[in-house]
Design a protein around this motif. Structure first.
Motif, PDB file in Angstrom:
ATOM      1  N   ALA A  80       0.840  -1.201   0.000  1.00  0.00           N
ATOM      2  CA  ALA A  80       0.000   0.000   0.000  1.00  0.00           C
ATOM      3  C   ALA A  80       0.871   1.246   0.000  1.00  0.00           C
ATOM      4  O   ALA A  80       2.036   1.218   0.431  1.00  0.00           O
ATOM      5  N   ILE A  81       0.288   2.330  -0.486  1.00  0.00           N
ATOM      6  CA  ILE A  81       0.952   3.634  -0.486  1.00  0.00           C
ATOM      7  C   ILE A  81       0.051   4.610   0.253  1.00  0.00           C
ATOM      8  O   ILE A  81      -1.138   4.734  -0.064  1.00  0.00           O
ATOM      9  N   ALA A  82       0.596   5.297   1.257  1.00  0.00           N
ATOM     10  CA  ALA A  82      -0.152   6.292   2.020  1.00  0.00           C
ATOM     11  C   ALA A  82       0.706   7.544   2.132  1.00  0.00           C
ATOM     12  O   ALA A  82       1.844   7.486   2.610  1.00  0.00           O
ATOM     13  N   LEU A  83       0.165   8.666   1.700  1.00  0.00           N
ATOM     14  CA  LEU A  83       0.929   9.909   1.654  1.00  0.00           C
ATOM     15  C   LEU A  83       0.168  11.036   2.344  1.00  0.00           C
ATOM     16  O   LEU A  83      -1.011  11.261   2.071  1.00  0.00           O
ATOM     17  N   ALA A 140      -1.428   5.235   9.942  1.00  0.00           N
ATOM     18  CA  ALA A 140      -2.424   4.440   9.215  1.00  0.00           C
ATOM     19  C   ALA A 140      -1.887   3.094   8.756  1.00  0.00           C
ATOM     20  O   ALA A 140      -2.664   2.201   8.393  1.00  0.00           O
ATOM     21  N   ALA A 141      -0.571   2.918   8.777  1.00  0.00           N
ATOM     22  CA  ALA A 141       0.038   1.679   8.274  1.00  0.00           C
ATOM     23  C   ALA A 141      -0.469   0.444   9.018  1.00  0.00           C
ATOM     24  O   ALA A 141      -0.621  -0.631   8.430  1.00  0.00           O
ATOM     25  N   ALA A 142      -0.735   0.580  10.313  1.00  0.00           N
ATOM     26  CA  ALA A 142      -1.205  -0.562  11.097  1.00  0.00           C
ATOM     27  C   ALA A 142      -2.551  -1.060  10.570  1.00  0.00           C
ATOM     28  O   ALA A 142      -2.773  -2.270  10.450  1.00  0.00           O
ATOM     29  N   LYS A 143      -3.433  -0.129  10.247  1.00  0.00           N
ATOM     30  CA  LYS A 143      -4.753  -0.499   9.718  1.00  0.00           C
ATOM     31  C   LYS A 143      -4.621  -1.134   8.346  1.00  0.00           C
ATOM     32  O   LYS A 143      -5.291  -2.129   8.036  1.00  0.00           O
ATOM     33  N   LEU A 144      -3.757  -0.591   7.528  1.00  0.00           N
ATOM     34  CA  LEU A 144      -3.556  -1.135   6.185  1.00  0.00           C
ATOM     35  C   LEU A 144      -2.971  -2.550   6.255  1.00  0.00           C
ATOM     36  O   LEU A 144      -3.345  -3.421   5.471  1.00  0.00           O
ATOM     37  N   GLY A 145      -2.078  -2.774   7.210  1.00  0.00           N
ATOM     38  CA  GLY A 145      -1.529  -4.112   7.397  1.00  0.00           C
ATOM     39  C   GLY A 145      -2.583  -5.094   7.867  1.00  0.00           C
ATOM     40  O   GLY A 145      -2.609  -6.256   7.454  1.00  0.00           O
ATOM     41  N   GLU A 146      -3.470  -4.621   8.719  1.00  0.00           N
ATOM     42  CA  GLU A 146      -4.551  -5.465   9.238  1.00  0.00           C
ATOM     43  C   GLU A 146      -5.451  -5.986   8.114  1.00  0.00           C
ATOM     44  O   GLU A 146      -6.037  -7.059   8.223  1.00  0.00           O
ATOM     45  N   PHE A 147      -5.531  -5.220   7.022  1.00  0.00           N
ATOM     46  CA  PHE A 147      -6.401  -5.611   5.912  1.00  0.00           C
ATOM     47  C   PHE A 147      -5.639  -6.195   4.722  1.00  0.00           C
ATOM     48  O   PHE A 147      -6.200  -6.333   3.640  1.00  0.00           O
ATOM     49  N   GLY A 148      -4.358  -6.500   4.922  1.00  0.00           N
ATOM     50  CA  GLY A 148      -3.676  -7.274   3.891  1.00  0.00           C
ATOM     51  C   GLY A 148      -2.420  -6.693   3.284  1.00  0.00           C
ATOM     52  O   GLY A 148      -1.738  -7.378   2.513  1.00  0.00           O
ATOM     53  N   ALA A 149      -2.093  -5.434   3.580  1.00  0.00           N
ATOM     54  CA  ALA A 149      -0.867  -4.858   3.014  1.00  0.00           C
ATOM     55  C   ALA A 149       0.359  -5.427   3.725  1.00  0.00           C
ATOM     56  O   ALA A 149       0.466  -5.335   4.948  1.00  0.00           O
ATOM     57  N   GLU A 150       1.282  -6.017   2.968  1.00  0.00           N
ATOM     58  CA  GLU A 150       2.507  -6.571   3.553  1.00  0.00           C
ATOM     59  C   GLU A 150       3.541  -5.476   3.778  1.00  0.00           C
ATOM     60  O   GLU A 150       4.336  -5.532   4.718  1.00  0.00           O
ATOM     61  N   ILE A 151       3.542  -4.495   2.883  1.00  0.00           N
ATOM     62  CA  ILE A 151       4.431  -3.332   2.985  1.00  0.00           C
ATOM     63  C   ILE A 151       3.593  -2.078   2.804  1.00  0.00           C
ATOM     64  O   ILE A 151       2.673  -2.053   1.980  1.00  0.00           O
ATOM     65  N   VAL A 152       3.890  -1.035   3.574  1.00  0.00           N
ATOM     66  CA  VAL A 152       3.239   0.264   3.381  1.00  0.00           C
ATOM     67  C   VAL A 152       4.325   1.305   3.144  1.00  0.00           C
ATOM     68  O   VAL A 152       5.203   1.516   3.994  1.00  0.00           O
ATOM     69  N   LEU A 185       8.899   5.498  -6.692  1.00  0.00           N
ATOM     70  CA  LEU A 185       8.810   4.201  -6.026  1.00  0.00           C
ATOM     71  C   LEU A 185       8.796   3.057  -7.045  1.00  0.00           C
ATOM     72  O   LEU A 185       9.400   2.004  -6.833  1.00  0.00           O
ATOM     73  N   ALA A 186       8.088   3.281  -8.146  1.00  0.00           N
ATOM     74  CA  ALA A 186       7.981   2.254  -9.190  1.00  0.00           C
ATOM     75  C   ALA A 186       9.352   1.945  -9.771  1.00  0.00           C
ATOM     76  O   ALA A 186       9.726   0.778  -9.945  1.00  0.00           O
ATOM     77  N   GLY A 187      10.121   2.986 -10.062  1.00  0.00           N
ATOM     78  CA  GLY A 187      11.503   2.843 -10.510  1.00  0.00           C
ATOM     79  C   GLY A 187      11.735   1.724 -11.502  1.00  0.00           C
ATOM     80  O   GLY A 187      11.021   1.578 -12.493  1.00  0.00           O
ATOM     81  N   ASP A 188      12.730   0.890 -11.207  1.00  0.00           N
ATOM     82  CA  ASP A 188      13.085  -0.222 -12.092  1.00  0.00           C
ATOM     83  C   ASP A 188      12.300  -1.496 -11.768  1.00  0.00           C
ATOM     84  O   ASP A 188      12.452  -2.506 -12.466  1.00  0.00           O
ATOM     85  N   ASN A 189      11.483  -1.454 -10.703  1.00  0.00           N
ATOM     86  CA  ASN A 189      10.732  -2.648 -10.306  1.00  0.00           C
ATOM     87  C   ASN A 189       9.259  -2.278 -10.085  1.00  0.00           C
ATOM     88  O   ASN A 189       8.762  -2.351  -8.951  1.00  0.00           O
ATOM     89  N   PRO A 190       8.583  -1.899 -11.158  1.00  0.00           N
ATOM     90  CA  PRO A 190       7.203  -1.424 -11.015  1.00  0.00           C
ATOM     91  C   PRO A 190       6.234  -2.560 -10.683  1.00  0.00           C
ATOM     92  O   PRO A 190       6.506  -3.732 -10.988  1.00  0.00           O
ATOM     93  N   PRO A 191       5.109  -2.241 -10.063  1.00  0.00           N
ATOM     94  CA  PRO A 191       4.101  -3.264  -9.780  1.00  0.00           C
ATOM     95  C   PRO A 191       3.359  -3.648 -11.057  1.00  0.00           C
ATOM     96  O   PRO A 191       3.393  -2.921 -12.051  1.00  0.00           O
ATOM     97  N   ASP A 192       2.685  -4.774 -11.008  1.00  0.00           N
ATOM     98  CA  ASP A 192       1.864  -5.186 -12.150  1.00  0.00           C
ATOM     99  C   ASP A 192       0.567  -4.377 -12.210  1.00  0.00           C
ATOM    100  O   ASP A 192       0.039  -4.107 -13.286  1.00  0.00           O
ATOM    101  N   ILE A 222       7.885   1.358   5.036  1.00  0.00           N
ATOM    102  CA  ILE A 222       9.060   1.869   4.332  1.00  0.00           C
ATOM    103  C   ILE A 222       8.828   3.357   4.065  1.00  0.00           C
ATOM    104  O   ILE A 222       7.875   3.725   3.380  1.00  0.00           O
ATOM    105  N   PRO A 223       9.677   4.229   4.615  1.00  0.00           N
ATOM    106  CA  PRO A 223       9.479   5.673   4.427  1.00  0.00           C
ATOM    107  C   PRO A 223       9.641   6.088   2.961  1.00  0.00           C
ATOM    108  O   PRO A 223      10.505   5.575   2.245  1.00  0.00           O
ATOM    109  N   VAL A 224       8.776   7.005   2.539  1.00  0.00           N
ATOM    110  CA  VAL A 224       8.881   7.595   1.204  1.00  0.00           C
ATOM    111  C   VAL A 224       9.691   8.880   1.352  1.00  0.00           C
ATOM    112  O   VAL A 224       9.299   9.783   2.094  1.00  0.00           O
ATOM    113  N   GLU A 225      10.798   8.957   0.637  1.00  0.00           N
ATOM    114  CA  GLU A 225      11.704  10.095   0.801  1.00  0.00           C
ATOM    115  C   GLU A 225      11.891  10.860  -0.504  1.00  0.00           C
ATOM    116  O   GLU A 225      12.955  11.403  -0.782  1.00  0.00           O
TER     117      GLU A 225
END
Length: 317
Positions: free
Chosen positions: A34-37, A44-56, A79-86, A165-168
């Motif tokens: 998940a991405i939260a900005l 909010a990461a705890a709630k997102l993890g509770e519903f299935g996000a492995e990484i926030v 974030l997508a960089g060289d390893n983007p999601p499907d 994982i912090p977004v910087e």
């Protein structure tokens, strides 16, 4: 296995419920992140993890609440960089739609809107003709983006935990072109429209804005009830946009939906057809809403409403 990102809108630590709905579906399709900005994202990461996000991927930087879309797009693209999601999934909210459209151009990614289901990570199902037919679209390309209508899935916690994982991302001045100057929240005495177990809606059949007070009175008499409206009523300035139910408004799925003076235009039907029980009151016996209603009453809503209010009060006294 497909890698799926879910963009979650966050308001001071509170996660938009549509993101929890999407996470519930996404974890059936692949590995979910998940991405939260914005302020409260880390909380909010705890709630997102509770519903299935492995990484926030999270950032509490106020730049994401102060400025519209461009900072978010830049951060997600980095974030997508060289390893983007499907697949990247957004809810069909105003801010999310803006971000998704810009991100599609930035990543040269396929974008499909008005999605009501995801049979697979590379298949998006959309509703057409007022929800009477469905179309499955195969998603092609390295990364695809979809906008999912709220209430398409039931949110169910999985009991998991997320790694944060912090977004910087560095947000330069040229990404701060559209600033949010003011926020205004409509005051509501009852439950949120999209969460209420009973919804009472009015259309042009109520004839004038002041008659919406009858809906408020009935809602107060029933209790735990929200008031909604059709697009025509909102466009006429009778009630705020926050009341609008339909394709360009909110989607509701209450236990009981009461429609007063609503003809049943396709645009409105899309937003409420999932209600468990629909009761329609309209003077026109040929009104399309009756084809959807579990109970239809041919009559003047303005004459029936006062009697209904009196009866409800009597039974609850």
């Amino acid at each position: 296995m497909s890698k799926i990102w879910v963009y979650a809108e966050v308001d001071n630590g509170k996660v938009d419920n549509a993101a929890l709905e999407i996470l519930t579906k996404a974890r059936e399709l692949g590995e979910v992140e998940a991405i939260a900005l914005g302020p409260g994202a880390t909380e909010a990461a705890a709630k997102l993890g509770e519903f299935g996000a492995e990484i926030v991927y999270a950032s509490d930087d106020e730049v994401y609440s102060d400025y519209i879309a461009q900072p978010h797009v830049h951060a997600i693209a980095e974030l997508a960089g060289d390893n983007p999601p499907d697949l990247i999934i957004f809810a069909t909210n105003y801010d999310s739609r803006d971000i998704a459209g810009r991100l599609s151009a930035k990543l040269d990614a396929t974008l499909v809107g008005n999605v009501v289901d995801l049979p697979a990570a590379n298949v998006a199902r959309t509703a057409i003709f007022g929800g009477s037919m469905f179309v499955d679209t195969e998603l092609k390309g390295t990364t695809s983006i979809v906008l999912v209508r709220p209430k398409s899935f039931a949110p169910e916690p999985s009991g998991g935990e997320a790694t944060v994982i912090p977004v910087e991302a560095e947000i330069s001045d040229d990404l701060k072109r559209s600033k949010r100057l003011e926020r205004h929240e409509e005051q509501a005495s009852g439950p949120k429209l999209e969460e209420a177990p009973v919804v009472i809606s009015g259309g042009r059949g109520l004839q004038e804005p002041d008659n919406f007070k009858l809906l408020d009175e009935l809602a107060a008499a029933i209790g735990n009830t929200a008031v909604g409206a059709t697009r025509a009523v909102v466009d006429s300035g009778w009630v705020p946009y926050a009341y609008q139910i339909g394709q360009t408004g909110k989607t509701v799925k209450p236990s009981v939906y009461l429609a007063f003076g609503i003809s049943g235009a396709t645009q409105h039907i899309v937003g409420m057809k999932g209600s468990k029980k629909i009761i329609a009151i309209n003077k026109d016996e040929e009104a399309p809403i009756f084809g959807l209603a579990d109970l239809g009453i041919v009559g003047d809503a303005l004459k029936i409403l006062p009697q209904l209010i009196e009866e409800v009060k009597k039974r609850k006294s």
